[in-house]
Design an enzyme around this catalytic site. Structure first.
Site, PDB file in Angstrom:
ATOM      1  N   ASN A 135       0.877  -1.174   0.000  1.00  0.00           N
ATOM      2  CA  ASN A 135       0.000   0.000   0.000  1.00  0.00           C
ATOM      3  C   ASN A 135       0.910   1.218   0.000  1.00  0.00           C
ATOM      4  O   ASN A 135       1.481   1.577   1.023  1.00  0.00           O
ATOM      5  CB  ASN A 135      -0.890  -0.032   1.260  1.00  0.00           C
ATOM      6  CG  ASN A 135      -1.686   1.246   1.439  1.00  0.00           C
ATOM      7  OD1 ASN A 135      -1.800   2.058   0.515  1.00  0.00           O
ATOM      8  ND2 ASN A 135      -2.244   1.440   2.625  1.00  0.00           N
TER       9      ASN A 135
ATOM     10  N   LYS B 206       0.209   4.272  -0.334  1.00  0.00           N
ATOM     11  CA  LYS B 206      -0.394   5.511   0.188  1.00  0.00           C
ATOM     12  C   LYS B 206      -0.107   6.655  -0.798  1.00  0.00           C
ATOM     13  O   LYS B 206      -0.078   6.428  -2.003  1.00  0.00           O
ATOM     14  CB  LYS B 206       0.094   5.779   1.618  1.00  0.00           C
ATOM     15  CG  LYS B 206      -0.112   4.535   2.506  1.00  0.00           C
ATOM     16  CD  LYS B 206       0.112   4.760   3.963  1.00  0.00           C
ATOM     17  CE  LYS B 206      -0.139   3.444   4.710  1.00  0.00           C
ATOM     18  NZ  LYS B 206       0.003   3.566   6.150  1.00  0.00           N
TER      19      LYS B 206
ATOM     20  N   HIS C 185      -9.615   1.751   4.960  1.00  0.00           N
ATOM     21  CA  HIS C 185      -8.332   1.902   5.653  1.00  0.00           C
ATOM     22  C   HIS C 185      -8.509   2.883   6.821  1.00  0.00           C
ATOM     23  O   HIS C 185      -9.234   3.875   6.699  1.00  0.00           O
ATOM     24  CB  HIS C 185      -7.256   2.398   4.679  1.00  0.00           C
ATOM     25  CG  HIS C 185      -5.878   2.307   5.264  1.00  0.00           C
ATOM     26  ND1 HIS C 185      -5.406   3.211   6.185  1.00  0.00           N
ATOM     27  CD2 HIS C 185      -4.896   1.390   5.095  1.00  0.00           C
ATOM     28  CE1 HIS C 185      -4.179   2.857   6.545  1.00  0.00           C
ATOM     29  NE2 HIS C 185      -3.848   1.753   5.900  1.00  0.00           N
TER      30      HIS C 185
ATOM     31  N   GLU D 166      -6.723   5.172   7.909  1.00  0.00           N
ATOM     32  CA  GLU D 166      -6.386   6.570   7.602  1.00  0.00           C
ATOM     33  C   GLU D 166      -7.579   7.276   6.950  1.00  0.00           C
ATOM     34  O   GLU D 166      -7.783   8.476   7.141  1.00  0.00           O
ATOM     35  CB  GLU D 166      -5.143   6.625   6.706  1.00  0.00           C
ATOM     36  CG  GLU D 166      -3.890   6.294   7.524  1.00  0.00           C
ATOM     37  CD  GLU D 166      -2.727   5.782   6.722  1.00  0.00           C
ATOM     38  OE1 GLU D 166      -2.750   5.865   5.476  1.00  0.00           O
ATOM     39  OE2 GLU D 166      -1.779   5.256   7.336  1.00  0.00           O
TER      40      GLU D 166
ATOM     41  N   GLU E 244      -5.764  -4.606  10.545  1.00  0.00           N
ATOM     42  CA  GLU E 244      -4.722  -3.598  10.759  1.00  0.00           C
ATOM     43  C   GLU E 244      -4.974  -2.857  12.077  1.00  0.00           C
ATOM     44  O   GLU E 244      -5.722  -1.867  12.091  1.00  0.00           O
ATOM     45  CB  GLU E 244      -4.714  -2.596   9.600  1.00  0.00           C
ATOM     46  CG  GLU E 244      -4.357  -3.215   8.265  1.00  0.00           C
ATOM     47  CD  GLU E 244      -3.662  -2.207   7.360  1.00  0.00           C
ATOM     48  OE1 GLU E 244      -2.633  -2.561   6.788  1.00  0.00           O
ATOM     49  OE2 GLU E 244      -4.143  -1.061   7.245  1.00  0.00           O
TER      50      GLU E 244
ATOM     51  N   GLY F  39       2.555   2.083  10.950  1.00  0.00           N
ATOM     52  CA  GLY F  39       3.586   3.100  10.793  1.00  0.00           C
ATOM     53  C   GLY F  39       4.400   3.369  12.045  1.00  0.00           C
ATOM     54  O   GLY F  39       5.138   4.350  12.129  1.00  0.00           O
TER      55      GLY F  39
ATOM     56  N   SER G 195       3.154  -2.199  10.355  1.00  0.00           N
ATOM     57  CA  SER G 195       4.597  -2.345  10.626  1.00  0.00           C
ATOM     58  C   SER G 195       5.184  -3.689  10.205  1.00  0.00           C
ATOM     59  O   SER G 195       6.095  -4.207  10.854  1.00  0.00           O
ATOM     60  CB  SER G 195       4.896  -2.073  12.107  1.00  0.00           C
ATOM     61  OG  SER G 195       4.572  -0.735  12.418  1.00  0.00           O
TER      62      SER G 195
ATOM     63  N   GLY H 175       2.719  -1.160   4.305  1.00  0.00           N
ATOM     64  CA  GLY H 175       2.807   0.252   3.953  1.00  0.00           C
ATOM     65  C   GLY H 175       4.242   0.660   3.700  1.00  0.00           C
ATOM     66  O   GLY H 175       4.802   0.449   2.627  1.00  0.00           O
TER      67      GLY H 175
HETATM   68  P1  PGA Z   1       2.742   0.298   7.681  1.00  0.00           P
HETATM   69  O1  PGA Z   1       1.280   0.597   7.060  1.00  0.00           O
HETATM   70  O2  PGA Z   1       3.208  -1.013   7.097  1.00  0.00           O
HETATM   71  O3  PGA Z   1       3.585   1.461   7.253  1.00  0.00           O
HETATM   72  O4  PGA Z   1       2.565   0.201   9.158  1.00  0.00           O
HETATM   73  C1  PGA Z   1       0.359  -0.434   6.832  1.00  0.00           C
HETATM   74  C2  PGA Z   1      -0.914   0.145   6.275  1.00  0.00           C
HETATM   75  O5  PGA Z   1      -1.322   1.238   6.681  1.00  0.00           O
HETATM   76  O6  PGA Z   1      -1.562  -0.468   5.388  1.00  0.00           O
END
Ligand code: PGA
Length: 260
Positions: free
Chosen positions: A14, A16, A99, A101, A171, A177, A217, A238
């Site tokens: 992903n 983003k 998601h 976010e 998630e 993140g 992560s 991500g």
């Molecule tokens: P991350 O994000 O691997 O940077 O933690 C995962 C995601 O938001 O899909």
């Protein structure tokens, strides 16, 4: 499959809001030789502008290209929005929906996400539905309640037939993140719980065939341990999906020595 199930293992990146079209194409060119012959399915959720260039760059390779969001309407007066058919038109085969976010920054509700899921399946895009609890939910013992509410509301009024290609991504918001992940035991517990909910409501076929990914992560240092868990059928990555070398290491997790 490392976890012994008949389900495919899907490692999805992903990106983003990252990468110009040139950067996206370079990534595919760098990734391709590193993952040739892998039996892991590689998905890339890229910015809208990169869907077509990535699709072209990946021609002849086993890379599935998708989007990170879409509108619930088929078409209409929705300035700035994009529809499922438009995404398919440029080569998208799947879409990430719900998601955290988008829930956090754009106030997307589970009811809205439900309409998007229904649109995606009726217009032929495979949904990756994200669910996840906050740290407060977990600390207060409300993880299962939150996840159940999200899953049931986001999949309301769907039939088993519509969910035959479903991907769910677990998630936990507190792991995205940040650098740290839940323990393998916590991940397995949640995945088994989610699969149980799918079984109760949509039956054995949906429960047994749905891919349930872990996201938050994921990196080469923890991918192998997570991907070997019995109810983990892939990961949604991500930050570690932005560099081809690192993402390739996760796709080739079976060769990794490192564990959490
Ligand atoms: P991350 O994000 O691997 O940077 O933690 C995962 C995601 O938001 O899909």
């Amino acid at each position: 499959m490392a976890n012994g199930s008949a389900r495919p293992c899907i490692v999805a990146g992903n990106w983003k809001m990252h990468k110009t079209t040139d950067e996206a194409v370079t990534f595919v060119q760098e990734l391709a030789p590193q993952v040739e012959g892998s039996d892991v399915k590689v998905y890339l959720a890229v910015p809208f502008t990169a869907i077509h260039p990535v699709k072209e760059a990946a021609a002849g390779m086993d890379i599935t290209v998708g989007a990170q969001n879409m509108n619930d309407a088929k078409e209409g007066a929705y300035t700035g929005e994009i529809g499922a058919l438009m995404l398919q038109d440029v080569g998208a085969q799947f879409v990430i929906l719900g998601h955290s976010e988008r829930r956090q920054h754009y106030n997307e509700s589970s009811a809205f996400i439900n309409r998007k899921v229904l649109r995606a399946v009726s217009d032929g895009l495979q949904p990756i539905l994200c669910v996840g609890e906050s740290l407060d939910d977990r600390d207060e013992g409300g993880t299962e309640l939150t996840l159940k509410a999200q899953l049931m509301e986001c999949l309301a009024e769907t039939t088993p037939e519509q969910l035959k290609n479903l991907i769910v991504a677990y998630e936990p918001i507190w792991a995205i993140g940040i650098g740290h992940t839940p323990t393998p035991q916590q991940v397995q517990e949640v995945h088994a719980f989610l699969r149980g909910l799918l079984k109760e409501t949509w039956g054995d076929d949906v429960a047994n065939n749905s891919v349930i990914q872990y996201g938050g992560s994921v990196k080469p240092a923890n991918a192998k341990e997570i991907l070997q868990l019995p109810d983990v059928d892939g990961v949604l990555v991500g930050g570690a999906s932005l560099a081809a070398d690192t993402f390739a290491q996760i796709i080739n997790y079976q060769t990794l020595e490192t564990t959490i």
